[in-house]
Design a protein around this motif. Structure first.
Motif, PDB file in Angstrom:
ATOM      1  N   TYR A  30      80.998  -5.034  82.065  1.00  0.00           N
ATOM      2  CA  TYR A  30      80.941  -3.597  82.324  1.00  0.00           C
ATOM      3  C   TYR A  30      80.053  -2.880  81.314  1.00  0.00           C
ATOM      4  CZ  TYR A  30      82.380   1.263  82.647  1.00  0.00           C
ATOM      5  OH  TYR A  30      82.366   2.617  82.770  1.00  0.00           O
ATOM      6  N   VAL A  31      80.215  -3.156  80.024  1.00  0.00           N
ATOM      7  CA  VAL A  31      79.431  -2.464  79.004  1.00  0.00           C
ATOM      8  C   VAL A  31      77.945  -2.785  79.169  1.00  0.00           C
ATOM      9  CG1 VAL A  31      79.042  -2.180  76.513  1.00  0.00           C
ATOM     10  CG2 VAL A  31      81.369  -2.321  77.391  1.00  0.00           C
ATOM     11  N   SER A  32      77.617  -4.010  79.539  1.00  0.00           N
ATOM     12  CA  SER A  32      76.217  -4.370  79.795  1.00  0.00           C
ATOM     13  C   SER A  32      75.654  -3.564  80.962  1.00  0.00           C
ATOM     14  CB  SER A  32      76.091  -5.862  80.095  1.00  0.00           C
ATOM     15  OG  SER A  32      76.285  -6.619  78.940  1.00  0.00           O
ATOM     16  N   ARG A  33      76.447  -3.384  82.007  1.00  0.00           N
ATOM     17  CA  ARG A  33      75.979  -2.604  83.155  1.00  0.00           C
ATOM     18  C   ARG A  33      75.798  -1.131  82.780  1.00  0.00           C
ATOM     19  NH1 ARG A  33      79.786  -5.921  85.492  1.00  0.00           N
ATOM     20  NH2 ARG A  33      81.270  -4.228  85.807  1.00  0.00           N
ATOM     21  N   VAL A  34      76.693  -0.585  81.965  1.00  0.00           N
ATOM     22  CA  VAL A  34      76.545   0.796  81.490  1.00  0.00           C
ATOM     23  C   VAL A  34      75.277   0.909  80.648  1.00  0.00           C
ATOM     24  CG1 VAL A  34      77.536   2.577  79.994  1.00  0.00           C
ATOM     25  CG2 VAL A  34      79.004   1.356  81.606  1.00  0.00           C
ATOM     26  N   ALA A  35      75.048  -0.061  79.757  1.00  0.00           N
ATOM     27  CA  ALA A  35      73.856  -0.054  78.919  1.00  0.00           C
ATOM     28  C   ALA A  35      72.592  -0.130  79.774  1.00  0.00           C
ATOM     29  CB  ALA A  35      73.911  -1.206  77.919  1.00  0.00           C
ATOM     30  N   ASP A  36      72.597  -0.969  80.802  1.00  0.00           N
ATOM     31  CA  ASP A  36      71.450  -1.060  81.706  1.00  0.00           C
ATOM     32  C   ASP A  36      71.163   0.292  82.352  1.00  0.00           C
ATOM     33  OD1 ASP A  36      71.185  -3.793  81.198  1.00  0.00           O
ATOM     34  OD2 ASP A  36      72.229  -4.395  83.043  1.00  0.00           O
ATOM     35  N   SER A  37      72.214   0.961  82.796  1.00  0.00           N
ATOM     36  CA  SER A  37      72.075   2.263  83.438  1.00  0.00           C
ATOM     37  C   SER A  37      71.507   3.302  82.464  1.00  0.00           C
ATOM     38  CB  SER A  37      73.426   2.714  83.985  1.00  0.00           C
ATOM     39  OG  SER A  37      73.348   3.985  84.543  1.00  0.00           O
ATOM     40  N   ILE A  38      72.010   3.309  81.256  1.00  0.00           N
ATOM     41  CA  ILE A  38      71.529   4.265  80.254  1.00  0.00           C
ATOM     42  C   ILE A  38      70.075   3.982  79.904  1.00  0.00           C
ATOM     43  CG2 ILE A  38      71.782   4.998  77.833  1.00  0.00           C
ATOM     44  CD1 ILE A  38      74.826   4.777  78.283  1.00  0.00           C
TER      45      ILE A  38
END
Length: 110
Positions: A30-38
């Motif tokens: 999840y945190v990787s996906r949030v980082a990708d989005s940011i």
């Protein structure tokens, strides 16, 4: 990347003290996906600012105050873009097989 391979990723945000944040994992959480989005948003902002800068620099009526504000925003966008490049470059380097067939131990920011 194999299931058991853990990488360290420089995240696109800092601690409240301004220190870098890192994430250890396989890049699928999840945190990787949030980082990708940011990161995507940061790159989009930089792209928009470049277009705005082109328009402002072509306008002879732009004030020094407006140009200073633009320069400050471009500086922030460049800082974010550099952070994205460092993070992605480190992850790319760690996924390239080395002489023994293992990924390199490249760390973000080094």
């Amino acid at each position: 990347m194999s299931e058991s391979q853990t990488t360290v990723r420089l995240l696109p945000w800092s601690t409240p003290d301004g220190n870098p944040c890192f994430l250890a994992g396989d890049g699928s959480g999840y945190v990787s996906r949030v980082a990708d989005s940011i990161e995507t948003m940061q790159l989009d902002v930089a792209d928009d600012l470049l277009g705005h800068a082109d328009d402002m620099l072509a306008d002879s009526k732009v004030t020094a105050r407006e140009l200073r504000f633009l320069a400050a925003e471009l500086t922030a966008a460049l800082r974010d873009t550099r952070r994205v490049a460092v993070s992605r470059g480190a992850r790319l380097a760690s996924s390239v097989p080395g002489p023994e067939g293992h990924g390199n131990d490249a760390r973000a920011g080094e």
